[in-house]
Design a protein around this motif. Structure first.
Motif, PDB file in Angstrom:
ATOM      1  N   LEU A 185     -79.989 107.524 -15.454  1.00  0.00           N
ATOM      2  CA  LEU A 185     -78.908 107.524 -16.283  1.00  0.00           C
ATOM      3  C   LEU A 185     -79.017 108.538 -17.485  1.00  0.00           C
ATOM      4  O   LEU A 185     -79.974 109.012 -17.845  1.00  0.00           O
ATOM      5  CB  LEU A 185     -78.883 105.955 -16.954  1.00  0.00           C
ATOM      6  CG  LEU A 185     -78.725 104.915 -15.969  1.00  0.00           C
ATOM      7  CD1 LEU A 185     -78.743 103.620 -16.805  1.00  0.00           C
ATOM      8  CD2 LEU A 185     -77.521 105.106 -15.182  1.00  0.00           C
ATOM      9  N   THR A 186     -77.664 108.852 -18.040  1.00  0.00           N
ATOM     10  CA  THR A 186     -77.554 109.413 -19.312  1.00  0.00           C
ATOM     11  C   THR A 186     -77.362 108.448 -20.369  1.00  0.00           C
ATOM     12  O   THR A 186     -77.379 107.305 -20.289  1.00  0.00           O
ATOM     13  CB  THR A 186     -76.309 110.451 -19.145  1.00  0.00           C
ATOM     14  OG1 THR A 186     -75.056 109.633 -19.020  1.00  0.00           O
ATOM     15  CG2 THR A 186     -76.438 111.329 -18.073  1.00  0.00           C
ATOM     16  N   GLU A 187     -77.553 109.032 -21.702  1.00  0.00           N
ATOM     17  CA  GLU A 187     -77.213 108.320 -23.025  1.00  0.00           C
ATOM     18  C   GLU A 187     -76.046 107.568 -22.670  1.00  0.00           C
ATOM     19  O   GLU A 187     -75.813 106.416 -23.036  1.00  0.00           O
ATOM     20  CB  GLU A 187     -77.266 109.293 -24.188  1.00  0.00           C
ATOM     21  CG  GLU A 187     -78.589 109.913 -24.376  1.00  0.00           C
ATOM     22  CD  GLU A 187     -79.702 108.865 -24.867  1.00  0.00           C
ATOM     23  OE1 GLU A 187     -79.360 107.694 -25.106  1.00  0.00           O
ATOM     24  OE2 GLU A 187     -81.045 109.286 -24.745  1.00  0.00           O
ATOM     25  N   LYS A 188     -74.937 108.069 -22.231  1.00  0.00           N
ATOM     26  CA  LYS A 188     -73.747 107.447 -22.071  1.00  0.00           C
ATOM     27  C   LYS A 188     -73.794 106.439 -21.048  1.00  0.00           C
ATOM     28  O   LYS A 188     -72.917 105.446 -21.327  1.00  0.00           O
ATOM     29  CB  LYS A 188     -72.616 108.636 -21.534  1.00  0.00           C
ATOM     30  CG  LYS A 188     -72.158 109.498 -22.411  1.00  0.00           C
ATOM     31  CD  LYS A 188     -70.933 110.304 -22.056  1.00  0.00           C
ATOM     32  CE  LYS A 188     -70.516 111.243 -23.059  1.00  0.00           C
ATOM     33  NZ  LYS A 188     -69.308 112.087 -22.593  1.00  0.00           N
ATOM     34  N   GLY A 189     -74.750 106.599 -20.140  1.00  0.00           N
ATOM     35  CA  GLY A 189     -74.800 105.379 -19.079  1.00  0.00           C
ATOM     36  C   GLY A 189     -75.150 104.001 -19.767  1.00  0.00           C
ATOM     37  O   GLY A 189     -75.099 102.837 -19.569  1.00  0.00           O
ATOM     38  N   ILE A 190     -76.313 104.395 -20.807  1.00  0.00           N
ATOM     39  CA  ILE A 190     -76.901 103.291 -21.642  1.00  0.00           C
ATOM     40  C   ILE A 190     -75.967 102.626 -22.603  1.00  0.00           C
ATOM     41  O   ILE A 190     -75.810 101.637 -22.920  1.00  0.00           O
ATOM     42  CB  ILE A 190     -78.078 103.566 -22.463  1.00  0.00           C
ATOM     43  CG1 ILE A 190     -79.064 104.385 -21.448  1.00  0.00           C
ATOM     44  CG2 ILE A 190     -78.565 102.585 -23.403  1.00  0.00           C
ATOM     45  CD1 ILE A 190     -79.797 102.851 -20.606  1.00  0.00           C
ATOM     46  N   GLU A 191     -74.999 103.630 -23.080  1.00  0.00           N
ATOM     47  CA  GLU A 191     -74.260 103.216 -24.200  1.00  0.00           C
ATOM     48  C   GLU A 191     -72.854 102.590 -23.638  1.00  0.00           C
ATOM     49  O   GLU A 191     -72.372 101.513 -24.255  1.00  0.00           O
ATOM     50  CB  GLU A 191     -73.377 104.339 -24.907  1.00  0.00           C
ATOM     51  CG  GLU A 191     -74.620 105.142 -25.762  1.00  0.00           C
ATOM     52  CD  GLU A 191     -73.983 106.601 -26.214  1.00  0.00           C
ATOM     53  OE1 GLU A 191     -72.848 106.917 -25.975  1.00  0.00           O
ATOM     54  OE2 GLU A 191     -74.994 107.204 -26.893  1.00  0.00           O
ATOM     55  N   ASN A 192     -72.570 102.765 -22.276  1.00  0.00           N
ATOM     56  CA  ASN A 192     -71.376 102.305 -21.581  1.00  0.00           C
ATOM     57  C   ASN A 192     -71.512 101.076 -20.519  1.00  0.00           C
ATOM     58  O   ASN A 192     -70.770 100.825 -19.754  1.00  0.00           O
ATOM     59  CB  ASN A 192     -70.333 103.273 -21.075  1.00  0.00           C
ATOM     60  CG  ASN A 192     -69.989 104.362 -21.972  1.00  0.00           C
ATOM     61  OD1 ASN A 192     -68.853 103.903 -22.964  1.00  0.00           O
ATOM     62  ND2 ASN A 192     -70.476 105.294 -21.923  1.00  0.00           N
ATOM     63  N   SER A 193     -72.712 100.442 -20.740  1.00  0.00           N
ATOM     64  CA  SER A 193     -73.031  99.486 -19.844  1.00  0.00           C
ATOM     65  C   SER A 193     -73.961  98.481 -20.675  1.00  0.00           C
ATOM     66  O   SER A 193     -74.182  98.686 -21.677  1.00  0.00           O
ATOM     67  CB  SER A 193     -73.731  99.693 -18.506  1.00  0.00           C
ATOM     68  OG  SER A 193     -75.007 100.296 -18.871  1.00  0.00           O
ATOM     69  N   SER A 194     -74.487  97.430 -20.018  1.00  0.00           N
ATOM     70  CA  SER A 194     -75.295  96.550 -20.466  1.00  0.00           C
ATOM     71  C   SER A 194     -76.853  96.946 -20.171  1.00  0.00           C
ATOM     72  O   SER A 194     -77.534  96.282 -20.314  1.00  0.00           O
ATOM     73  CB  SER A 194     -75.159  95.148 -19.834  1.00  0.00           C
ATOM     74  OG  SER A 194     -75.065  95.001 -18.673  1.00  0.00           O
ATOM     75  N   ALA A 195     -76.868  98.095 -19.721  1.00  0.00           N
ATOM     76  CA  ALA A 195     -78.340  98.847 -19.344  1.00  0.00           C
ATOM     77  C   ALA A 195     -79.072  98.642 -20.838  1.00  0.00           C
ATOM     78  O   ALA A 195     -78.524  99.003 -21.723  1.00  0.00           O
ATOM     79  CB  ALA A 195     -78.197 100.308 -18.580  1.00  0.00           C
ATOM     80  N   PHE A 196     -80.362  98.700 -20.529  1.00  0.00           N
ATOM     81  CA  PHE A 196     -81.267  98.707 -21.950  1.00  0.00           C
ATOM     82  C   PHE A 196     -82.510  99.471 -21.542  1.00  0.00           C
ATOM     83  O   PHE A 196     -82.945  99.625 -20.617  1.00  0.00           O
ATOM     84  CB  PHE A 196     -81.659  97.240 -22.156  1.00  0.00           C
ATOM     85  CG  PHE A 196     -82.339  96.954 -23.321  1.00  0.00           C
ATOM     86  CD1 PHE A 196     -81.923  96.858 -24.475  1.00  0.00           C
ATOM     87  CD2 PHE A 196     -83.708  96.602 -22.952  1.00  0.00           C
ATOM     88  CE1 PHE A 196     -82.800  96.363 -25.387  1.00  0.00           C
ATOM     89  CE2 PHE A 196     -84.653  96.436 -24.144  1.00  0.00           C
ATOM     90  CZ  PHE A 196     -84.026  96.120 -25.505  1.00  0.00           C
TER      91      PHE A 196
END
Length: 344
Positions: free
Chosen positions: A260-271
Motif C-alpha cells: 500500500l501507499t500512504e494514501k492507501g492507509i489514509e483512505n481505508s480502515s487499514a492500519f
C-alpha cells in the motif's frame, strides 16, 4: 469444455452433519480432494443433493477472495493415494456436496485426462486471465460466465497423461521428504504442549503462573482493504498482509505480494502494525499466524495483536500455534468460517 455451477447455500442449522461438504478450505489446502479429507458436512434433501453433488473428476474453483490472486484456486476429488479460482479436483466416488463459495466445473466430454486436471489450472496463463476477469472492491470474485471465457492449452490425451505422470512423480518425492519431517514435528508439538501449559518447567524457574484474559495484556485491531479501483492506494512501500501471505510464510513475515501507499492507509480502515505484532487469521485459514518483522498493514481478515510488557510476543506466537485446532473450532459456522476479536 466445462459446465460450471455455483455451490449450495443453506441456513446455519443445516451445517455439522449429513453429507460431506467441500468448501473454500478444502480447495485452499488440497489439489486433490477425497471424501474422507473434506472438513465440513451439511444436511440436504435429495433434490438439493442431486443439484450440488460431486462426481469423480469434478473441478472445484474458489470463487471469492480478499484479493484477485486468490481467485480460481482449484481442487480434484479422488481415492488416488492460491484464493480466487484456485482449484482442486474431486477424485472419489463417495457422495459429497460443494458449498456456495466455490464453483463446480464438470467436463462436457472427456477432453482432459482426470490425472491432468490438478495441474492444468495452475499455469500462469490461466491465472492471468482469471485476475483480469475478477470483479469486486473489498472482496474480489469470479463467476461462471467469466470462467467460461478462460482459454487453456489442450495437448492430446496421451501427452496429458504423460505430463501428469511426470509431475505426479515429483509430487510424491516432495511428499516423501515431508514425511521425514513428521516425527520431528510431532516431538516439537508434544514439547510445546508441555511447556506452554506448565506441565513441564524449565530448570531454575519456579515462579507461579497466573491466568489472564488476552484482552487485558494485549491490544488488538483488525486491518482494512482500500478500494481496488483506487490505483493510487496500491504499489507503495507498506507491506499489506493477506491470508495468502500468512499461509505461505513461516514464523516471521517481511515481504508481501501486495503493498500500500500512504494514501492507501489514509483512505481505508487499514492500519500500521508495529514490528513484533502477531498477525492472526480470522477468516478461512483461522488460527494461522505469524510475526511482523517490520511495520506492516493487513486486510480486514487479519487481527493484529500487540503485546504489553507482561507478555512476550514469541511466547504468544507459540501459544497460538499450540491452540490452532481449538481456534478453528471457535469459528462461526457457515459457507466460510470466521472468528472475531471478541472470541480472543
Amino acid at each position: 469444455m466445462f459446465d460450471f455451477k455455483n455451490g449450495f447455500n443453506t441456513d446455519k442449522s443445516s451445517y455439522g452433519k449429513g453429507y460431506k461438504f467441500a468448501n473454500v478450505m478444502d480447495v485452499l489446502n488440497n489439489s486433490i480432494i477425497t471424501e474422507n479429507i473434506i472438513i465440513g458436512s451439511v444436511t440436504a434433501d435429495i433434490k438439493s443433493f442431486d443439484l450440488f453433488s460431486l462426481s469423480f473428476g469434478d473441478v472445484l474453483f474458489n470463487r471469492t477472495s480478499e484479493i484477485p490472486e486468490e481467485i480460481a484456486l482449484s481442487a480434484v476429488y479422488s481415492e488416488i493415494p492460491e484464493e480466487i479460482a484456485l482449484s482442486a479436483v474431486y477424485m472419489d466416488d463417495k457422495p459429497a456436496m460443494f458449498g456456495g463459495f466455490v464453483i463446480r466445473g464438470r467436463q462436457k466430454t472427456a477432453s482432459l485426462a482426470v490425472s491432468f486436471l490438478p495441474f492444468v489450472f495452475e499455469v500462469n496463463k490461466f491465472r492471468k486471465q482469471v485476475f483480469k476477469l475478477a470483479q469486486g472492491a473489498v472482496r474480489s470474485n469470479i463467476g461462471q460466465e467469466s470462467l467460461n471465457k478462460v482459454t487453456i492449452l489442450l495437448p492430446p490425451l496421451p501427452e496429458q497423461r504423460r505430463i501428469a505422470e511426470v509431475l505426479s512423480t515429483w509430487d510424491r518425492a516432495i511428499e516423501t521428504a515431508e514425511r521425514l519431517l513428521e516425527n520431528s514435528e510431532k516431538r516439537f508439538k508434544a514439547l510445546m504442549q508441555q511447556l506452554l501449559t506448565g506441565k513441564k518447567r524449565l530448570p531454575n524457574f519456579r515462579g507461579k503462573w497466573v491466568k489472564k484474559e488476552l484482552g487485558d495484556i494485549a491490544q488488538m485491531k483488525s486491518g482494512g482493504t482500500p478500494l481496488s479501483s483506487k490505483s493510487e492506494c496500491y504499489g507503495g512501500e507498506i507491506p499489506w498482509v493477506s491470508i495468502k501471505d500468512i499461509t505461505s510464510t513461516g514464523k516471521y513475515i517481511l515481504e508481501t505480494e501486495r503493498t500500500l501507499t500512504e494514501k492507501g492507509i489514509e483512505n481505508s480502515s487499514a492500519f500500521l502494525y508495529l514490528e513484533n505484532t502477531i498477525l492472526f487469521a480470522m477468516y478461512a485459514s483461522i488460527g494461522e499466524c505469524c510475526i511482523a518483522e517490520k511495520s506492516v498493514s493487513s486486510s480486514q481478515a487479519i487481527l493484529g495483536i500487540s503485546c504489553q510488557k507482561s507478555l512476550y510476543f514469541e511466547f504468544l506466537y507459540y501459544w497460538f500455534l499450540s491452540g490452532k485446532n481449538k481456534f478453528k473450532g471457535m469459528g462461526q459456522k457457515g459457507s466460510q468460517s470466521n472468528l472475531n476479536a471478541g472470541h480472543l
